[in-house]
Every structure is written in structure tokens, then in C-alpha cells.
Design a protein around this motif. Structure first.
Motif, mmCIF file in Angstrom:
data_model
loop_
_atom_site.group_PDB
_atom_site.id
_atom_site.type_symbol
_atom_site.label_atom_id
_atom_site.label_comp_id
_atom_site.label_asym_id
_atom_site.label_seq_id
_atom_site.Cartn_x
_atom_site.Cartn_y
_atom_site.Cartn_z
ATOM 1 N N ASP A 1 5.105 6.040 5.618
ATOM 2 C CA ASP A 1 5.349 6.361 4.206
ATOM 3 C C ASP A 1 5.165 7.860 3.986
ATOM 4 O O ASP A 1 4.701 8.593 4.864
ATOM 5 C CB ASP A 1 4.449 5.527 3.275
ATOM 6 C CG ASP A 1 2.972 5.886 3.361
ATOM 7 O OD1 ASP A 1 2.637 7.077 3.296
ATOM 8 O OD2 ASP A 1 2.138 4.960 3.496
ATOM 9 N N LEU B 1 -10.778 4.326 -1.148
ATOM 10 C CA LEU B 1 -11.025 5.761 -1.225
ATOM 11 C C LEU B 1 -10.840 6.291 -2.645
ATOM 12 O O LEU B 1 -11.007 7.473 -2.895
ATOM 13 C CB LEU B 1 -10.082 6.510 -0.276
ATOM 14 C CG LEU B 1 -10.087 6.017 1.178
ATOM 15 C CD1 LEU B 1 -9.115 6.845 2.009
ATOM 16 C CD2 LEU B 1 -11.475 6.093 1.768
ATOM 17 N N ILE C 1 -11.150 2.613 6.638
ATOM 18 C CA ILE C 1 -10.348 1.882 5.633
ATOM 19 C C ILE C 1 -10.067 0.436 6.049
ATOM 20 O O ILE C 1 -9.673 -0.371 5.217
ATOM 21 C CB ILE C 1 -9.004 2.585 5.331
ATOM 22 C CG1 ILE C 1 -8.287 2.930 6.627
ATOM 23 C CG2 ILE C 1 -9.205 3.796 4.444
ATOM 24 C CD1 ILE C 1 -6.871 3.407 6.398
ATOM 25 N N GLY D 1 -9.563 -3.831 -1.939
ATOM 26 C CA GLY D 1 -10.166 -3.277 -0.723
ATOM 27 C C GLY D 1 -10.256 -4.297 0.404
ATOM 28 O O GLY D 1 -10.991 -4.102 1.375
ATOM 29 N N ILE D 2 -9.478 -5.385 0.301
ATOM 30 C CA ILE D 2 -9.519 -6.413 1.354
ATOM 31 C C ILE D 2 -8.243 -6.372 2.210
ATOM 32 O O ILE D 2 -8.236 -6.833 3.349
ATOM 33 C CB ILE D 2 -9.693 -7.824 0.727
ATOM 34 C CG1 ILE D 2 -11.014 -7.862 -0.059
ATOM 35 C CG2 ILE D 2 -9.722 -8.920 1.789
ATOM 36 C CD1 ILE D 2 -11.276 -9.179 -0.756
ATOM 37 N N GLY D 3 -7.168 -5.793 1.651
ATOM 38 C CA GLY D 3 -5.851 -5.844 2.306
ATOM 39 C C GLY D 3 -5.846 -5.428 3.771
ATOM 40 O O GLY D 3 -5.357 -6.162 4.634
ATOM 41 N N LEU D 4 -6.403 -4.263 4.063
ATOM 42 C CA LEU D 4 -6.350 -3.774 5.449
ATOM 43 C C LEU D 4 -7.293 -4.563 6.362
ATOM 44 O O LEU D 4 -7.008 -4.747 7.556
ATOM 45 C CB LEU D 4 -6.671 -2.283 5.514
ATOM 46 C CG LEU D 4 -5.562 -1.361 4.994
ATOM 47 C CD1 LEU D 4 -5.985 0.105 5.105
ATOM 48 C CD2 LEU D 4 -4.254 -1.572 5.754
ATOM 49 N N ASN E 1 0.833 -1.208 0.000
ATOM 50 C CA ASN E 1 0.000 0.000 0.000
ATOM 51 C C ASN E 1 0.866 1.256 0.000
ATOM 52 O O ASN E 1 0.585 2.224 -0.708
ATOM 53 C CB ASN E 1 -0.915 0.028 1.224
ATOM 54 C CG ASN E 1 -2.156 -0.826 1.018
ATOM 55 O OD1 ASN E 1 -2.430 -1.250 -0.090
ATOM 56 N ND2 ASN E 1 -2.895 -1.067 2.086
ATOM 57 N N ALA E 2 1.937 1.223 0.815
ATOM 58 C CA ALA E 2 2.816 2.396 0.887
ATOM 59 C C ALA E 2 3.464 2.659 -0.478
ATOM 60 O O ALA E 2 3.698 3.809 -0.861
ATOM 61 C CB ALA E 2 3.873 2.187 1.961
ATOM 62 N N ILE F 1 0.222 9.717 -0.300
ATOM 63 C CA ILE F 1 -0.860 10.714 -0.443
ATOM 64 C C ILE F 1 -1.611 10.976 0.848
ATOM 65 O O ILE F 1 -2.348 11.946 0.964
ATOM 66 C CB ILE F 1 -1.876 10.277 -1.535
ATOM 67 C CG1 ILE F 1 -2.454 8.896 -1.196
ATOM 68 C CG2 ILE F 1 -1.216 10.275 -2.907
ATOM 69 C CD1 ILE F 1 -3.579 8.455 -2.130
ATOM 70 N N GLY F 2 -1.463 10.077 1.835
ATOM 71 C CA GLY F 2 -2.141 10.282 3.113
ATOM 72 C C GLY F 2 -3.606 9.897 3.063
ATOM 73 O O GLY F 2 -4.156 9.560 1.996
ATOM 74 N N LYS G 1 2.043 1.743 -3.357
ATOM 75 C CA LYS G 1 0.976 2.052 -4.313
ATOM 76 C C LYS G 1 0.449 3.483 -4.153
ATOM 77 O O LYS G 1 0.272 4.197 -5.127
ATOM 78 C CB LYS G 1 -0.153 1.038 -4.092
ATOM 79 C CG LYS G 1 -1.294 1.142 -5.056
ATOM 80 C CD LYS G 1 -2.152 -0.123 -5.054
ATOM 81 C CE LYS G 1 -2.799 -0.423 -3.723
ATOM 82 N NZ LYS G 1 -3.749 -1.525 -3.789
HETATM 83 P P1 ADP Z 1 -6.586 -1.843 -1.496
HETATM 84 O O1 ADP Z 1 -5.160 -1.463 -1.292
HETATM 85 O O2 ADP Z 1 -6.764 -3.140 -2.201
HETATM 86 O O3 ADP Z 1 -7.403 -0.741 -2.091
HETATM 87 P P2 ADP Z 1 -6.714 -1.925 1.388
HETATM 88 O O4 ADP Z 1 -7.724 -2.588 2.261
HETATM 89 O O5 ADP Z 1 -5.315 -2.369 1.496
HETATM 90 O O6 ADP Z 1 -7.263 -2.082 -0.065
HETATM 91 O O7 ADP Z 1 -6.775 -0.362 1.677
HETATM 92 C C1 ADP Z 1 -8.033 0.277 1.746
HETATM 93 C C2 ADP Z 1 -7.885 1.728 1.338
HETATM 94 O O8 ADP Z 1 -7.143 2.453 2.329
HETATM 95 C C3 ADP Z 1 -7.128 1.942 0.064
HETATM 96 O O9 ADP Z 1 -7.941 1.798 -1.081
HETATM 97 C C4 ADP Z 1 -6.627 3.377 0.230
HETATM 98 O O10 ADP Z 1 -7.652 4.282 -0.107
HETATM 99 C C5 ADP Z 1 -6.373 3.480 1.730
HETATM 100 N N1 ADP Z 1 -4.950 3.254 2.058
HETATM 101 C C6 ADP Z 1 -4.394 2.116 2.493
HETATM 102 N N2 ADP Z 1 -3.076 2.255 2.718
HETATM 103 C C7 ADP Z 1 -2.771 3.529 2.396
HETATM 104 C C8 ADP Z 1 -1.555 4.300 2.409
HETATM 105 N N3 ADP Z 1 -0.393 3.787 2.813
HETATM 106 N N4 ADP Z 1 -1.653 5.605 2.028
HETATM 107 C C9 ADP Z 1 -2.835 6.127 1.639
HETATM 108 N N5 ADP Z 1 -3.992 5.453 1.607
HETATM 109 C C10 ADP Z 1 -3.977 4.173 1.980
#
Ligand code: ADP
Length: 382
Positions: A304, A324, A317, A334-337, A272-273, A307-308, A275
Motif C-alpha cells: 500500500d 499505534l 503490531i 487491534g486484533i486483526g494482525l 488496513n491498507a 502512512i507506513g 484504513k
Molecule cells: P487494527 O487495524 O484494528 O488497529 P491490526 O491488528 O489490524 O489492528 O493492526 C495493528 C496496528 O498496526 C494498527 O493499529 C496500525 O497502527 C498498524 N497497521 C496495520 N496495518 C497497517 C498499514 N497497512 N499501514 C500502516 N499501519 C498499519
């Protein structure tokens, strides 16, 4: 009102005088009837214990062939769930502790036990055994439903992937056959379909990973986080090179956990960081943090410069399918977190984000050093 069933007692006692004494105490208890069966040797007792009719088993400390403690231990080892109370002639702490660790619910000193004490002890032991049996049943049910869910997820994922496979191979074949004659529009269309199929594959894989988490897994193996994170970084090398990212880490501790699951946590957070980076190349730092509760937990942070995340989304999230951004801006399921959160919770920890738009993000998480979060495994193989 129908009369209550009598409480069924197995009394293991090699001294007849003591048997008569205990029987007298039981008969002296008001309001409860006791049906007593007396056995004077441990060999016969071990046979009788496994009959399911006993509510409670009172065992003398001194028996012929085995001590009462050995008898209790043997019965427990062989799977008996009957509650035991040990009756002894002496009162010492060591015997009391030994009795408990052998599997007795209580320990009473002969000659110092009256009807009220005996009744209280029996009542407590029976209640405790019932609660333990209910817990064991629920744990078994939970383990079974987790196994079923995992099987279901595997079958569904296989069934969903098969038609996708057909779409991919048919399109590939079609492109090979007609590649030269395809219009730019048709190529664009094929490309779009391929991307959608890849997304569906990723979604199925993520869902399967999420469902599998419920299955009882071994959570308490030693995991060297420094080398685990190095492996994650190595595996992400293509994305690191592509974004010209710099990924650094401090020395990380050896923790108790599940390496496969913790790999997924670091992999998701670092991915994610990489991406969600802004205009400048990603700078990512993973560190072990001194927590105030360092006796009870390990604490980590992944920073990281991306974009925050707006304040109002910092908690949401972590929900399933929460994203987002549009998929064409940043790919993902959208499952990672949600997966990270569940893994961390399975390790007795917490995860949260600190961030502001344009200021980068820090994902914090903890892992418990205790064992209380570990589910008793109903399946000895796991
Ligand atoms: P995915 O990465 O597949 O979209 P995640 O569940 O990992 O799904 O993350 C959910 C959302 O949280 C992301 O779509 C993004 O909007 C936000 N997000 C996660 N990690 C970060 C990050 N390091 N910086 C900014 N936004 C993040």
C-alpha cells in the motif's frame, strides 16, 4: 527392589516348531522375563489382540486364514494400538515396506534373528507404541480443550452481546420518543454511546474469531486465491469507493488451506491498507511472489501507499491489541494482525511487514505447501 513386571507377548504362529524356536529366543534374552501366550490361528488371535494385557504381539507372516499382514491391518483398522512385529521366512524389501504400511513396528526374518536382535526390536516397538499413545492422548486433550475454549467463547460472546443489545435498542427507542426535544449535547452523548457499543460488538466478534481459530479446522482444501481475493475486494467496495482507492492484483495460485481463514487474512490486510492511508487515495496491490523456497511454500505480498509503520513497531503490531494510533484517528480493535499471524502460522507460514513512515507498507506472508503443519484431527468431523 520390586521385581519388574514380565513383558507380556502374544505370539501368533501356526507352526509349532517355529513357536518353540521363538519361545527359545525369548527365554534366551537376559535381564527381561517374557510371559508368552501362543495362538496358532488368526481368528482366535483377532479376539485376543483386543485384550489390553499385551506389551507386544509377534505375528507370523504365513497364517492359515489370513496372512500376518492382513491380521495386522485388520487389528489396526479395528483400533488396536498394540505394537506388532512381523516374523517372516524371507527377507525382501517389499514385504518389509508392506509390513510397515500395515502398521507393524518392525519385521524380522526367521532363522536370521538372534536374542539380541529380537530384544532390540521388541524394546523399540514398545517404546514407539508408548510414544504414539502419549501423542494420541495429548492430541485428544488438545482437541477437547480447543472445543471447550470455542464453546466458552461462544457463550461469553452471546452473554456479552445481550446487554449491548439492550443498550442499543433502549437508546434507539429513546431517540425516537424524544428525538425532537433532545439538546445537541444529548444527541452527541447518544451518538458516542452508540459508537462505543459498536466498538464493543466489533471487539467481541474479533475475539470470538481469534478463539475459534484454536478449534481444529479443515486446513487442506483447495482454495482459488484469485477468486477469493476478488470476493474480498467486492465485499470492501463501500470502503474502496469512500476512499477512492484503487485495488489491483496479479494472478494468484490455487493453494491448500482453509478458505474462511484465508479470506480473513486478505480482508484484514486490505482493510488496513484502506484504513491507514495518507493524503492521497489508497493504491493497493496484491501479488503472488516468487519465493526462494517455492518448492515448499507459496509467497504473497500486499503493498500500500499509506502512512507506513515506524521500524520499531514492525514486529510488535502483530501482538494482540497493539495499535499505534488513537481510536478517534483510526478505528479498530487491534486484533486483526494477531489474527492474521495465527491463521498464517496454522497454515505453516510466516507473516512480516516491510515499511517506513510515509513510504507505504508491504505485508508479506507465506503458506506451506507441505502437510507437516496440519494437526492430526481427533475429531473425524472436522
Ligand atoms: P487494527 O487495524 O484494528 O488497529 P491490526 O491488528 O489490524 O489492528 O493492526 C495493528 C496496528 O498496526 C494498527 O493499529 C496500525 O497502527 C498498524 N497497521 C496495520 N496495518 C497497517 C498499514 N497497512 N499501514 C500502516 N499501519 C498499519
Amino acid at each position: 527392589m520390586p521385581e519388574e513386571r514380565p513383558t507380556s507377548v502374544l505370539l501368533v504362529e501356526d507352526d509349532e516348531d517355529d513357536y518353540i524356536l521363538t519361545r527359545g529366543l525369548l527365554r534366551g534374552i537376559e535381564g527381561t522375563r517374557y510371559e508368552i501366550e501362543w495362538v496358532d490361528n488368526s481368528k482366535r488371535a483377532l479376539e485376543l489382540i483386543f485384550q489390553s494385557r499385551w506389551d507386544i504381539c509377534l505375528v507370523d507372516f504365513r497364517l492359515g486364514e489370513h496372512t500376518g499382514l492382513e491380521l495386522i491391518r485388520l487389528a489396526r483398522e479395528r483400533g488396536s494400538r498394540v505394537p506388532f512385529i512381523l516374523l517372516t521366512g524371507m527377507s525382501d524389501r517389499e514385504t518389509a515396506l508392506e509390513a510397515m504400511s500395515a502398521g507393524a513396528s518392525d519385521y524380522l526374518v526367521k532363522g536370521r534373528t538372534d536374542c539380541a536382535l529380537l530384544e532390540r526390536s521388541i524394546r523399540y516397538a514398545i517404546q514407539q507404541a508408548r510414544a504414539m499413545a502419549a501423542l494420541a492422548r495429548r492430541t485428544e486433550e488438545l482437541a477437547r480443550s480447543n472445543r471447550e475454549l470455542e464453546q466458552f467463547a461462544s457463550v461469553v460472546s452471546h452473554d456479552l452481546k445481550s446487554p449491548l443489545q439492550i443498550v442499543t435498542s433502549s437508546l434507539e427507542l429513546y431517540s425516537i420518543k424524544h428525538g425532537e426535544h433532545l439538546s445537541p449535547d444529548a444527541r452527541l452523548m447518544i451518538d458516542r454511546i452508540m459508537k462505543a457499543v459498536m466498538r464493543a460488538h466489533a471487539l467481541i466478534d474479533d475475539l470470538l474469531r481469534y478463539a475459534r481459530l484454536n478449534a481444529v479446522v479443515k486446513l487442506a482444501e483447495p482454495v482459488e486465491l484469485s477468486s477469493l481475493v476478488d470476493t474480498v475486494i467486492e465485499d470492501l467496495e463501500p470502503a474502496i469507493a469512500e476512499t477512492m482507492a484503487q485495488v489491483t492484483r496479479t494472478s494468484l495460485p490455487r493453494v491448500q488451506g482453509n478458505a474462511t481463514l484465508l479470506y480473513q487474512v486478505f480482508n484484514n490486510l486490505i482493510s488496513n491498507a484502506l484504513k491507514f492511508h495518507g493524503a492521497s487515495p489508497p493504491r493497493i496491490h496484491i501479488e503472488s511472489v516468487e519465493s526462494e523456497q517455492r518448492d515448499q511454500e507459496w509467497s504473497f505480498a500486499v503493498h500500500d501507499n499509506g502512512i507506513g509503520i515506524p521500524l520499531e513497531h514492525r514486529d510488535t503490531i502483530f501482538g494482540m491489541f497493539r495499535r499505534l494510533h488513537r481510536r478517534d484517528q483510526y478505528p479498530g480493535t487491534g486484533i486483526g494482525l494477531a489474527l492474521c499471524q495465527k491463521i498464517i502460522e496454522r497454515h505453516g507460514g510466516r507473516i512480516w511487514a516491510e515499511s517506513a513512515p510515509g513510504q507505504g507498507s508491504t505485508f508479506h506472508f507465506t503458506l506451506s505447501k507441505g502437510q507437516e503443519h496440519l494437526l492430526p484431527s481427533a475429531d473425524p468431523a472436522t
